[in-house]
Write a protein that holds these residues in place. Structure first.
Motif, PDB file in Angstrom:
ATOM      1  N   LEU A   1       0.832  -1.197   0.000  1.00 42.84           N
ATOM      2  CA  LEU A   1       0.000   0.000   0.000  1.00 42.84           C
ATOM      3  C   LEU A   1       0.873   1.256   0.000  1.00 42.84           C
ATOM      4  CD1 LEU A   1      -2.484  -1.423   2.594  1.00 42.84           C
ATOM      5  CD2 LEU A   1      -2.935  -1.049   0.181  1.00 42.84           C
ATOM      6  N   HIS A   2       0.429   2.233  -0.783  1.00 47.25           N
ATOM      7  CA  HIS A   2       1.179   3.481  -0.948  1.00 47.25           C
ATOM      8  C   HIS A   2       0.260   4.680  -0.768  1.00 47.25           C
ATOM      9  CE1 HIS A   2       4.355   1.367  -3.434  1.00 47.25           C
ATOM     10  NE2 HIS A   2       3.328   0.596  -3.714  1.00 47.25           N
ATOM     11  N   TYR A   3       0.853   5.840  -0.474  1.00 48.32           N
ATOM     12  CA  TYR A   3       0.108   7.086  -0.738  1.00 48.32           C
ATOM     13  C   TYR A   3       0.818   7.835  -1.847  1.00 48.32           C
ATOM     14  CZ  TYR A   3       3.137   9.512   2.827  1.00 48.32           C
ATOM     15  OH  TYR A   3       4.154  10.026   3.575  1.00 48.32           O
TER      16      TYR A   3
ATOM     17  N   ILE B   1      -1.049  -0.865  -4.598  1.00 49.30           N
ATOM     18  CA  ILE B   1      -2.258  -0.028  -4.503  1.00 49.30           C
ATOM     19  C   ILE B   1      -1.840   1.383  -4.103  1.00 49.30           C
ATOM     20  CG2 ILE B   1      -4.468   0.302  -3.317  1.00 49.30           C
ATOM     21  CD1 ILE B   1      -4.413  -2.745  -2.689  1.00 49.30           C
ATOM     22  N   GLU B   2      -2.139   2.347  -4.934  1.00 51.81           N
ATOM     23  CA  GLU B   2      -1.841   3.749  -4.626  1.00 51.81           C
ATOM     24  C   GLU B   2      -3.113   4.425  -4.117  1.00 51.81           C
ATOM     25  OE1 GLU B   2       0.787   5.721  -4.562  1.00 51.81           O
ATOM     26  OE2 GLU B   2       2.331   4.733  -5.784  1.00 51.81           O
ATOM     27  N   ILE B   3      -2.971   5.121  -2.989  1.00 51.35           N
ATOM     28  CA  ILE B   3      -4.102   5.826  -2.389  1.00 51.35           C
ATOM     29  C   ILE B   3      -3.785   7.320  -2.431  1.00 51.35           C
ATOM     30  CG2 ILE B   3      -5.574   6.003  -0.350  1.00 51.35           C
ATOM     31  CD1 ILE B   3      -4.140   3.306   0.558  1.00 51.35           C
TER      32      ILE B   3
ATOM     33  N   GLY C   1       3.030  -1.902   4.044  1.00 47.48           N
ATOM     34  CA  GLY C   1       3.191  -0.576   3.463  1.00 47.48           C
ATOM     35  C   GLY C   1       4.506  -0.507   2.690  1.00 47.48           C
ATOM     36  N   HIS C   2       4.599   0.476   1.829  1.00 44.00           N
ATOM     37  CA  HIS C   2       5.835   0.671   1.076  1.00 44.00           C
ATOM     38  C   HIS C   2       7.022   0.829   2.041  1.00 44.00           C
ATOM     39  CE1 HIS C   2       7.568   2.737  -2.803  1.00 44.00           C
ATOM     40  NE2 HIS C   2       8.116   1.571  -2.565  1.00 44.00           N
ATOM     41  N   ALA C   3       6.801   1.556   3.143  1.00 46.53           N
ATOM     42  CA  ALA C   3       7.867   1.773   4.130  1.00 46.53           C
ATOM     43  C   ALA C   3       8.371   0.459   4.724  1.00 46.53           C
ATOM     44  CB  ALA C   3       7.376   2.687   5.252  1.00 46.53           C
TER      45      ALA C   3
ATOM     46  N   ILE D   1       8.270   6.317   3.453  1.00 44.50           N
ATOM     47  CA  ILE D   1       7.516   6.364   4.709  1.00 44.50           C
ATOM     48  C   ILE D   1       6.012   6.146   4.459  1.00 44.50           C
ATOM     49  CG2 ILE D   1       9.179   7.800   5.965  1.00 44.50           C
ATOM     50  CD1 ILE D   1       7.399  10.229   5.332  1.00 44.50           C
ATOM     51  N   ASP D   2       5.629   5.910   3.211  1.00 42.39           N
ATOM     52  CA  ASP D   2       4.199   5.714   2.928  1.00 42.39           C
ATOM     53  C   ASP D   2       3.758   4.266   3.213  1.00 42.39           C
ATOM     54  OD1 ASP D   2       5.796   5.002   0.602  1.00 42.39           O
ATOM     55  OD2 ASP D   2       3.965   4.905  -0.583  1.00 42.39           O
ATOM     56  N   PRO D   3       2.481   4.065   3.575  1.00 44.72           N
ATOM     57  CA  PRO D   3       1.371   5.033   3.593  1.00 44.72           C
ATOM     58  C   PRO D   3       1.274   5.868   4.872  1.00 44.72           C
ATOM     59  CG  PRO D   3       0.512   2.866   4.114  1.00 44.72           C
ATOM     60  CD  PRO D   3       1.985   2.690   3.862  1.00 44.72           C
TER      61      PRO D   3
HETATM   62 ZN   LIG Z   1       5.034   4.208  -2.256  1.00 45.91          ZN
END
Ligand SMILES: [Zn+2]
Length: 292
Positions: free
Chosen positions: A53-55, A117-119, A176-178, A186-188
């Motif tokens: 998961l990403h932002y 998944i990008e949020i 999370g990506h982090a 550091i996302d999400p």
């Molecule tokens: Zn990311």
């Protein structure tokens, strides 16, 4: 003379070899049948192992442009308004370019084996973007992060539930990506509601409070050596170096872990509670996935 003619014929044979091969193919024009029913193997598993998961650090319009026209992509995009849609930008059978360098649970090159998944979310609030420069802060605290909205949480819940079920994703491989790139990402972020997704929708991994309290009372932390602590992070799935020093890269892992499992106080400093949460998770999710 006859002998010479025969010799000439023999010497010419290799030259017409390819013609002969072509003739065989012409003689058998029907393609071979691929039979996937008569014999089947038991040694197999899903290719998709991880959900990341990403932002986006951008608004809807910019995220759509970047993720559909650039070199960065994700399988799914979740906008921040209620359009009743979850956008699928890359087919699940193809690689999206979202993970980059890093690893988790013994796997690297995660673009090969994950769904991204990008949020849409701004990440760090604009007024705090430069807060780490010329300050005592090494890491952004909880308040610096932008909230996700309710519709986004519901969309993520539906999508991750569906993916987890279809690909039999291990709970701790919803990350999370982090978590997979703690020194780069550091996302999400701290406002992503991992605990709520676990408790309300059965998504991902979470520790049991009873176990956390048990490990806090036991206080293995005060006697733990750096190699032991690093091994505990490794056991859960984090990539962490094996130097005997507690360096910045190690603190980055702690920060990523706290963003996920103790988001109200992400400090990058390992403390009794953080270590107890890690021990509680290792107890609950002992063992690893298949690596075949
Ligand atoms: Zn990311």
């Amino acid at each position: 003379m006859v002998k010479n003619l025969f010799l000439a014929f023999v010497l010419t044979l290799p030259l017409i070899g390819c013609v002969t091969t072509t003739n065989i193919q012409i003689a058998n024009p029907k393609p071979f049948v691929v039979d996937s029913e008569t014999y089947q193997a038991t040694g197999k598993s899903e290719r998709i192992k991880t959900i990341i998961l990403h932002y986006t650090v951008s608004n809807n319009a910019r995220a759509i442009k970047l993720l559909t026209t650039g070199d960065v992509s994700a399988h799914y995009l979740i906008l921040d308004h209620d359009d009743n849609k979850i956008y699928n930008l890359v087919p699940e059978s193809e690689r999206a370019w979202h993970a980059g360098n890093g690893g988790f649970a013994g796997r690297t090159i995660l673009n090969d084996t994950s769904i991204g998944i990008e949020i849409v979310n701004a990440g760090i609030k604009p007024e705090y973007r430069n807060a780490l420069k010329n300050s005592e802060l090494d890491y952004h605290p909880y308040e610096h992060y932008v909230e996700f909205n309710e519709v986004q949480i519901k969309k993520v819940a539906q999508l991750v539930q569906d993916l987890s079920k279809r690909y039999h994703i291990s709970p701790k491989n919803v990350i999370g990506h982090a978590d997979m790139a703690p020194s780069r990402k550091i996302d999400p972020g701290a406002k992503f509601p991992w605990e709520r997704l676990y408790k309300e929708h059965g998504i991902g991994a979470w520790y049991d409070d009873f176990d956390k309290q048990f490990f806090m009372n036991q206080d293995a932390f005060s006697a733990a050596t750096i190699p032991e602590i690093k091994q505990a992070f490794r056991d859960y799935g984090y990539q962490i170096n094996d130097s005997d020093e507690w360096d910045k890269a190690s603190r980055n892992v702690v920060y990523a872990f706290q963003l996920h499992f103790r988001p109200q106080q992400p400090t990058g400093e390992l403390d009794l509670e953080t270590y107890a949460i890690l021990q509680a998770l290792n107890k609950k999710y002992a063992g690893r996935d298949d690596f075949y």
